[in-house]
Scaffold this motif. Structure first.
Motif, mmCIF file in Angstrom:
data_model
loop_
_atom_site.group_PDB
_atom_site.id
_atom_site.type_symbol
_atom_site.label_atom_id
_atom_site.label_comp_id
_atom_site.label_asym_id
_atom_site.label_seq_id
_atom_site.Cartn_x
_atom_site.Cartn_y
_atom_site.Cartn_z
ATOM 1 N N LEU A 201 51.511 35.420 33.027
ATOM 2 C CA LEU A 201 50.843 35.709 31.763
ATOM 3 C C LEU A 201 49.516 36.365 32.088
ATOM 4 O O LEU A 201 48.682 35.793 32.807
ATOM 5 N N ALA A 202 49.295 37.582 31.592
ATOM 6 C CA ALA A 202 48.055 38.297 31.894
ATOM 7 C C ALA A 202 47.533 38.985 30.645
ATOM 8 O O ALA A 202 48.271 39.695 29.956
ATOM 9 N N VAL A 203 46.255 38.761 30.377
ATOM 10 C CA VAL A 203 45.605 39.292 29.181
ATOM 11 C C VAL A 203 44.268 39.909 29.575
ATOM 12 O O VAL A 203 43.509 39.335 30.368
ATOM 13 N N GLY A 204 43.960 41.089 29.041
ATOM 14 C CA GLY A 204 42.639 41.674 29.220
ATOM 15 C C GLY A 204 42.587 42.780 30.257
ATOM 16 O O GLY A 204 43.316 42.760 31.253
ATOM 17 N N LYS A 205 41.712 43.741 30.013
ATOM 18 C CA LYS A 205 41.636 44.914 30.885
ATOM 19 C C LYS A 205 41.165 44.585 32.290
ATOM 20 O O LYS A 205 41.443 45.336 33.239
ATOM 21 N N GLU A 206 40.456 43.442 32.456
ATOM 22 C CA GLU A 206 39.992 43.072 33.794
ATOM 23 C C GLU A 206 41.158 42.688 34.708
ATOM 24 O O GLU A 206 40.992 42.607 35.929
ATOM 25 N N LYS A 207 42.330 42.455 34.136
ATOM 26 C CA LYS A 207 43.517 42.118 34.943
ATOM 27 C C LYS A 207 44.368 43.346 35.271
ATOM 28 O O LYS A 207 45.303 43.252 36.066
ATOM 29 N N ARG A 208 44.071 44.488 34.656
ATOM 30 C CA ARG A 208 44.966 45.642 34.775
ATOM 31 C C ARG A 208 45.169 46.092 36.216
ATOM 32 O O ARG A 208 46.294 46.346 36.649
ATOM 33 N N ALA A 209 44.096 46.191 36.976
ATOM 34 C CA ALA A 209 44.219 46.688 38.351
ATOM 35 C C ALA A 209 45.024 45.731 39.221
ATOM 36 O O ALA A 209 45.877 46.161 40.005
ATOM 37 N N SER A 210 44.770 44.426 39.089
ATOM 38 C CA SER A 210 45.511 43.470 39.916
ATOM 39 C C SER A 210 46.973 43.395 39.500
ATOM 40 O O SER A 210 47.858 43.256 40.349
ATOM 41 N N VAL A 211 47.255 43.521 38.202
ATOM 42 C CA VAL A 211 48.646 43.554 37.747
ATOM 43 C C VAL A 211 49.355 44.771 38.342
ATOM 44 O O VAL A 211 50.479 44.671 38.846
ATOM 45 N N ALA A 212 48.699 45.918 38.298
ATOM 46 C CA ALA A 212 49.304 47.137 38.840
ATOM 47 C C ALA A 212 49.622 46.984 40.324
ATOM 48 O O ALA A 212 50.716 47.351 40.789
ATOM 49 N N ARG A 213 48.692 46.442 41.083
ATOM 50 C CA ARG A 213 48.912 46.276 42.520
ATOM 51 C C ARG A 213 49.991 45.243 42.812
ATOM 52 O O ARG A 213 50.834 45.436 43.701
ATOM 53 N N ALA A 214 49.999 44.152 42.057
ATOM 54 C CA ALA A 214 51.022 43.122 42.272
ATOM 55 C C ALA A 214 52.406 43.648 41.934
ATOM 56 O O ALA A 214 53.373 43.441 42.681
ATOM 57 N N GLN A 215 52.515 44.357 40.818
ATOM 58 C CA GLN A 215 53.816 44.898 40.427
ATOM 59 C C GLN A 215 54.294 45.978 41.395
ATOM 60 O O GLN A 215 55.496 46.186 41.549
ATOM 61 N N ALA A 216 53.363 46.641 42.054
ATOM 62 C CA ALA A 216 53.719 47.656 43.048
ATOM 63 C C ALA A 216 54.086 47.056 44.401
ATOM 64 O O ALA A 216 54.507 47.770 45.309
ATOM 65 N N GLY A 217 53.915 45.728 44.528
ATOM 66 C CA GLY A 217 54.298 45.056 45.759
ATOM 67 C C GLY A 217 53.231 45.025 46.832
ATOM 68 O O GLY A 217 53.547 44.883 48.016
#
Length: 245
Positions: A201-217
């Motif tokens: 569960l991720a909310v907010g623009k401050e999480k966007r970069a880490s979500v992108a990197r995690a989803q990219a592996g």
């Protein structure tokens, strides 16, 4: 995307409230699909709190099979259970004190009268007793559902970048130190990945970069190493946290 057994799924929502409502409905559907005990591993933090509040109120509260659900924690700050920093206290206030959850099926991480090492060992013993053996079988997950968050630094549970706990493969629970210097107890990858369903569960623009990197592996981020071997991984994101926006 991680290299889990099946491709990760992303569910996108306009805002945090819509995300929480959808996650609550999804959890109700998962628990209703079976007839035996259902084990949920909970996350702390502000994002899941709203989800827990929704689970404690209609319509979710009337749908969940409370007598069948076991409640575990993915991590805990090493503070008394009445502390404002306690994940157990947050979940109790938002959810468990408001519903007919059997006390015997609530399994908090011990934080009083023990050392951090003893607390981790005791929680592993709790998990082993529930599971029925001390070796995890990839075909028989420990949890039916694991809820996780992701920090701006990519941490999840209390597994932080660069820390030794990331390499643990034998123990299911270990002492850990947060980036804030606060002692914690965390489940390890063997336990967190032993789940039929894992939801970030991720909310907010401050999480966007880490979500992108995690989803990219990017395995420099602890969250990217969550790979349920015999289950599915679902990302619940609001638009601000989504790398696609």
């Amino acid at each position: 995307m991680t290299d889990s057994a099946s491709p990760a799924e992303t569910r996108l929502f306009d805002d945090a409230e819509a995300l929480a409502q959808a996650a609550a409905a999804w959890i109700c559907d998962l628990t209703a699909a079976g007839s035996g005990d259902f084990a949920i591993c909970l996350s702390g933090g502000s994002t899941p709190r709203r989800l827990y509040e929704l689970l404690a109120a209609p319509p979710a509260a009337t749908r969940l099979p409370w007598p069948r659900v076991h409640w575990f924690w993915g991590d805990e700050r090493f503070v008394p259970p009445h502390s404002h920093e306690s994940n157990f206290r947050m979940v109790r206030e938002a959810l468990l004190a408001r519903v007919p959850a059997p006390p015997a099926k609530i399994h908090p991480i011990p934080t009083e009268g023990v050392t951090p090492d003893a607390a981790a060992s005791a929680y592993q013993a709790t998990l082993v007793a529930f599971y029925g053996q001390d070796t995890l079988d990839p075909a028989r997950p420990l949890f039916d559902l694991t809820l996780l968050g992701i920090g701006a630094d990519g941490h999840t549970a209390s597994l932080f970048p660069g820390h030794a706990e990331l390499s643990e493969r034998r123990r299911w629970a270990v002492p850990a130190m947060g980036a804030d210097g606060l002692q914690r107890i965390s489940l390890t990858y063997p336990a967190l990945n032993s789940s039929r369903n894992v939801a970030f569960l991720a909310v907010g623009k401050e999480k966007r970069a880490s979500v992108a990197r995690a989803q990219a592996g990017d395995t420099d981020l602890p969250a990217a190493r969550i790979r349920p071997a015999a289950g599915r991984l679902v990302w619940f994101l609001d638009r601000a946290a989504s790398p696609e926006q």
